[in-house]
Design a protein around this motif. Structure first.
Motif: not given
Length: 105
Positions: A60-87
């Motif tokens: 679901v996060l991949m579909l909403l963000t357009g980001w890969p599941a894992h990149a540059a040593g972090s997960t899509v969860f890590d990259r979304c943590d603490g950010k609002d939906a528009m960010a």
């Protein structure tokens, strides 16, 4: 699929059949697609319904963000943590602020 009909998601990880009377699967070696594997499964080797829920969340996060599941040593969860939906919303998908405000989290 995106607006141009290109596939944005093709693989969601590990699948394994088990008997109906079993609540989890224990494997001698962790197997799965990096980024989709539940951290609990990676640490314990126990695969259960929560592991599937984790993989679905990644999808679901991949579909909403357009980001890969894992990149540059972090997960899509890590990259979304603490950010609002528009960010984190995929600008190419054309998400509107009103739609992002309706997303949980």
């Amino acid at each position: 699929l995106d607006a141009d009909g290109l596939v944005r998601l093709a693989d969601v990880g590990l699948a394994k059949l088990q008997r109906d009377d079993r609540t989890h699967i224990s494997l001698t070696a962790v197997a799965g697609t990096n980024g989709f594997m539940d951290p609990n499964y990676v640490n314990t080797g126990h695969y259960d319904a929560a592991s599937d829920a984790y993989s679905l969340g990644v999808t679901v996060l991949m579909l909403l963000t357009g980001w890969p599941a894992h990149a540059a040593g972090s997960t899509v969860f890590d990259r979304c943590d603490g950010k609002d939906a528009m960010a984190v919303a995929d600008r190419a998908a054309g998400w509107r602020r009103e739609e992002a405000a309706e997303l949980p989290g």
